[in-house]
Design an enzyme around this catalytic site. Structure first.
Site, short mmCIF file in Angstrom:
data_model
loop_
_atom_site.label_atom_id
_atom_site.label_comp_id
_atom_site.label_asym_id
_atom_site.label_seq_id
_atom_site.Cartn_x
_atom_site.Cartn_y
_atom_site.Cartn_z
N ARG A 1 61.60 36.10 19.55
CA ARG A 1 61.25 37.32 20.28
C ARG A 1 61.14 38.57 19.40
NH1 ARG A 1 64.63 37.77 25.93
NH2 ARG A 1 64.54 35.60 26.58
N HIS B 1 53.78 31.56 26.42
CA HIS B 1 54.93 32.48 26.41
C HIS B 1 55.79 32.30 27.65
CE1 HIS B 1 56.81 35.74 24.23
NE2 HIS B 1 56.87 36.51 25.31
N TYR C 1 43.38 46.30 36.29
CA TYR C 1 42.37 47.36 36.18
C TYR C 1 41.79 47.50 34.77
CZ TYR C 1 44.39 48.81 40.64
OH TYR C 1 44.84 48.84 41.93
#
Length: 848
Positions: free
Chosen positions: A52, A98, A142
């Protein structure tokens, strides 16, 4: 009754649980709780560290960033295709690679697309991806994104076995362990991450500089960090700014850990009222929060002089913060307070921690210095090129093998056709061909599948040309694999092409003399310089040979561009390694090394001194004094305008911090005006504005502490004040300069020895023609004089042109000027200056 039934029910339940426990007791394994916690925590910590938080030193990416780019690559979201919804990338990453939430993936992708976070963006975005005001990006349904062109170079040859692949979290797909990455992304884009018990904070760098350092390291494997810093000057932040000093940079590059101070670029714009305009910000500073913090500081009166703050930054993220000042505000003081109390000056605490492969191939955290970071990248690139070349070699050898069979077939085409026609089946034909021509199974299959059109003359010629080309490539591949020098040459060529295609100019400036200066003074050339200070507090350093030699009576040359309301206040000569003492009107002393004063051109205004010294509100520098290195035997002699004098041992001023120290306990309506270094047996002369002077022995004054008051040095007449003090030197004469450019030399013996505190004798016959006395010093023919007026005009003349005259005389015109003379400095005469003077046909007028 209800309570009785409840108690019985609870008792029965406890009995049942106890019975179950006893029946399963043989299946219970005793475990030490401390050991179990330690093991579980270590497993968790290593998972966070490796999967990570920390980047890989080879490609400079964390796993999530690597997966985002690889997902875009496999889906074909390249820079030459249309933008695709961010949701498609996020969804693909969490479904295939992931095992974490969509928010973590989208936040990571957003950072790769922000021009204020990444020095070189790896994701090309379309839509709202946040701002440096801290505004969040629009939802991923968006926005749109695709790979940036630079990111595509990180994937080059990934399908040629250049890197290892591993199964994904559910073993249904594979993902790259590391990307090929043909530029040092760890240093170029930096990295920020917090793991368990460790963190990384690597600053971004300029691509051209970093690749230049890589090439130098390839050619010089034993290069030191200092040598590599010839190419990588320091971090290059996407938000520009100015790095103050090189201490933090050098410490970071040598040890992997350091504190780098970054300051915003700001300018003072004169007007009514004056303004401070900020053009950029330190890295990772939130602009909106900065403005809020400044407003709070103004309300708390920790910053004074600000009347309004406006954010005029445009939508393209070009920063423009306008800070309007009050009419009576000191712009330099306010700017200095902004730097001291807000994030207009911020520190980047570098910690270059990354995952590096050990001898077993496992990734382990390591604190990197500049050389090791570059070396790990170069080793990775060598491995990538080696594996790619081996892949290409095997493919070329396979094609060469086929072509060798085709050459034999073409040479025996009639017999080949005859054997194929006589065979019962395709497999029978293959066996017959192998038996007749000793073909391999692959060769025989290719010949059986060959079209008759390949038998034309042109095709046969192309066949032989292809064979020659494949043989040449095999030789090249073999040479690259067998000769490390050839491999390094390929590496240099490829990374140079990246630098030429994507490199740009440095954005972040580096001020080597900012903040604490530099820690290695041996890097600073020891030379004589001029230091000048204006009445409004602008200071600069000039080379000693800036002003050519002229003759007395000239106008001089322009020495400084100054405002109409400003004028030259003090000018001295010093060595770059001297300490410069700054004395303020409130009796405090500050200290800087001469090299820490910014060097400027002859006509430059200079740097606000409040950027170098922590002056208090209303405090002003009235005297500057150069103190040579290791000067301890002499005392510091200070005088005030009202005629007081004090002697203090120099060793009491050895440790002066940025906030200064008290040098003279002043009485009301008095201020320091001059300072000098003197041995105990020296003779000094104090002079006044109207031309009076008193000469006495310094040992008549008892040495006192810094915070002590002074004693009377000279009695003043009405409207008179002290202008300076001179320490008598063997072989030198007293030099006096007036406001209108007149001056003269007088021998010290013309002034009788007296006790301190007297009225003194006439030292200069001041008239309307000459003006009053404004500066004194001691000179000999070994010195030149540099005189500057209020308009910044400067003249340099030889001391030999100034005649020795009596005490009560008017002297000679040394500088022809309508403006008032501001100050003078003496400098050792050089042959260069003399030659320049002889080359001048006329007096100083020709140089104006």
């Amino acid at each position: 009754m209800k309570g009785k039934y409840k108690a019985e029910r609870d008792k029965a339940q406890e009995f049942k649980i106890d019975q179950m426990f006893r029946e399963n007791l043989e299946n219970v394994v005793p475990v030490n709780l401390e050991d179990e916690m330690r093991k579980s925590f270590i497993d968790y910590a290593m998972s966070v560290i490796s999967d990570r938080a920390l980047p890989d030193v080879r490609d400079g990416l964390k796993p999530v960033h690597r997966r985002i780019l690889y997902s875009m690559f496999t889906q074909g979201y390249s820079s030459d295709k249309a933008y695709r919804k961010s949701a498609s990338t996020v969804g693909d990453v969490i479904s295939r690679f992931h095992p974490h939430g969509d928010a973590a993936v989208y936040d990571a992708m957003v950072r790769l697309a922000q021009d204020f976070s990444m020095r070189y963006m790896l994701v090309d975005s379309h839509g709202n991806f946040g701002s440096r005001d801290g505004d969040p990006p629009a939802a991923y349904r968006y926005t749109e994104a695709r790979m940036a062109k630079l990111a595509e170079t990180m994937m080059l040859d990934i399908n040629k076995a250049t890197v290892d692949f591993r199964p994904n979290f559910d073993d249904h797909h594979v993902e790259p362990v590391v990307l090929p990455t043909n530029f040092p992304n760890l240093l170029v884009n930096g990295s920020v991450g917090i793991a368990v018990g460790m963190a990384t904070n690597i600053p971004p760098h300029n691509l051209r500089e970093t690749i230049s350092a890589c090439i130098y390291l390839l050619d010089h494997p034993d290069a030191t960090v200092e040598e590599l810093m010839q190419f990588i000057k320091g971090p290059d932040f996407p938000t520009a700014g100015v790095i103050l000093g090189t201490n933090g940079i050098r410490e970071t590059y040598k040890t992997g850990h350091g504190r780098i101070v970054v300051r915003a670029n700001a300018e003072i714009v004169d007007g009514s009222p004056a303004k401070i305009i900020v053009h950029d910000l330190p890295y990772m500073v939130n602009k909106a929060r900065l403005l809020e913090k400044i407003s709070e500081l103004v309300k708390q009166k920790r910053i004074i002089g600000i009347s309004a703050i406006r954010d005029e930054s445009d939508r393209n993220e070009d920063v423009r913060i306008v800070i309007e000042l009050k009419k009576d505000a000191n712009p330099l003081l306010t700017l200095n307070q902004l730097y001291a109390n807000s994030q207009l000056q911020d520190a980047f605490n570098a910690h270059m921690l990354a995952l590096v492969p050990n001898a077993d191939g496992a990734l382990v955290p390591e604190l990197l210095n500049l050389k090791s970071a570059l070396q790990y990248y170069l080793d990775h690139q060598r491995q990538v090129i080696l594996r790619r070349t081996q892949f290409n070699l095997e493919k070329a050898q396979l094609r060469q093998h086929i072509l060798e069979g085709l050459k034999i077939a073409v040479a025996n085409i009639d017999e080949i056709i005859k054997i194929i026609r006589a065979s019962k089946s395709e497999s029978d034909a293959k066996v017959n061909l192998q038996a007749r021509f000793n073909f391999s199974d692959r060769q025989a299959q290719h010949i059986v599948d060959m079209r008759l059109g390949r038998l034309s003359g042109l095709e046969i010629e192309n066949l032989y040309q292809e064979y020659d080309e494949i043989s040449r490539k095999i030789a090249e591949y073999t040479e690259i694999i067998e000769k490390p020098a050839i491999l390094d040459g390929v590496l240099k060529t490829e990374i140079t092409q990246v630098a030429e295609q994507f490199g740009d100019e440095r954005r972040t400036e580096i001020d080597p003399f900012g903040v604490d200066g530099i820690d290695d003074e041996s890097l600073i050339k020891q030379e004589t310089v001029l230091v000048s200070l204006t009445n409004n507090g602008y200071i600069k350093r000039l080379a000693a040979d800036t002003y050519n030699m002229q003759h007395r009576g000239g106008k001089g040359v322009s020495g400084m561009s100054i405002k109409e309301e400003d004028r030259i206040h003090k000018m001295i000569t010093a060595s770059t390694h001297d300490d410069i003492f700054f004395f303020s009107n409130s009796g405090k002393v500050y200290k800087l090394r001469a090299y820490a004063i910014h060097e400027a051109s002859r006509t430059a205004k200079g740097t606000p001194i409040v950027n170098l010294l922590q002056l208090e509100a209303g405090e002003k520098i009235v005297e500057i004094l150069a103190v040579p290195e290791a000067e301890e035997k002499r005392s510091l002699v200070l005088v005030t305008k009202k005629g007081l004098i004090k002697k203090t041992r120099l060793n009491e001023f050895s440790n002066i911090n940025k906030n200064g120290k008290i040098a003279f306990a002043l009485r009301t309506d008095d201020e320091l005006c001059a300072a000098a270094l003197a041995p105990d047996e020296a003779t000094v002369i104090m002079a006044t504005h109207t031309g009076m002077a008193v000469r006495f022995l310094i040992d008549k004054i008892r040495a006192v502490g810094r915070k002590a008051y002074g004693v009377c040095g000279i009695k003043l007449r009405a409207d008179d004040y002290v202008i300076g003090i001179v320490v008598e030197q063997p072989g030198e004469d007293l030099f006096l300069l007036t406001e209108k450019g007149y001056g003269k030399r007088s021998v010290f013996s013309d002034f009788r020895l007296a006790n301190r505190g007297g009225v003194g004798v006439k030292a200069y016959n001041c008239t309307d023609k000459t003006g009053n006395l404004m500066a004194i010093t001691s000179i000999s023919d070994a010195y030149d004089l540099i005189i500057m007026n209020d308009e910044g005009m400067t003249i340099r003349i030889s001391s030999s042109e100034v005649n020795v005259q009596g005490r009560n005389t008017q002297g000679l015109r040394l500088m022809r000027s309508e403006a008032q003379v501001a100050d003078l400095a003496r400098i050792l005469h050089t042959e260069t200056a003399e030659n320049e003077a002889s080359a001048t046909d006329v007096a100083g007028e020709s140089l104006t």
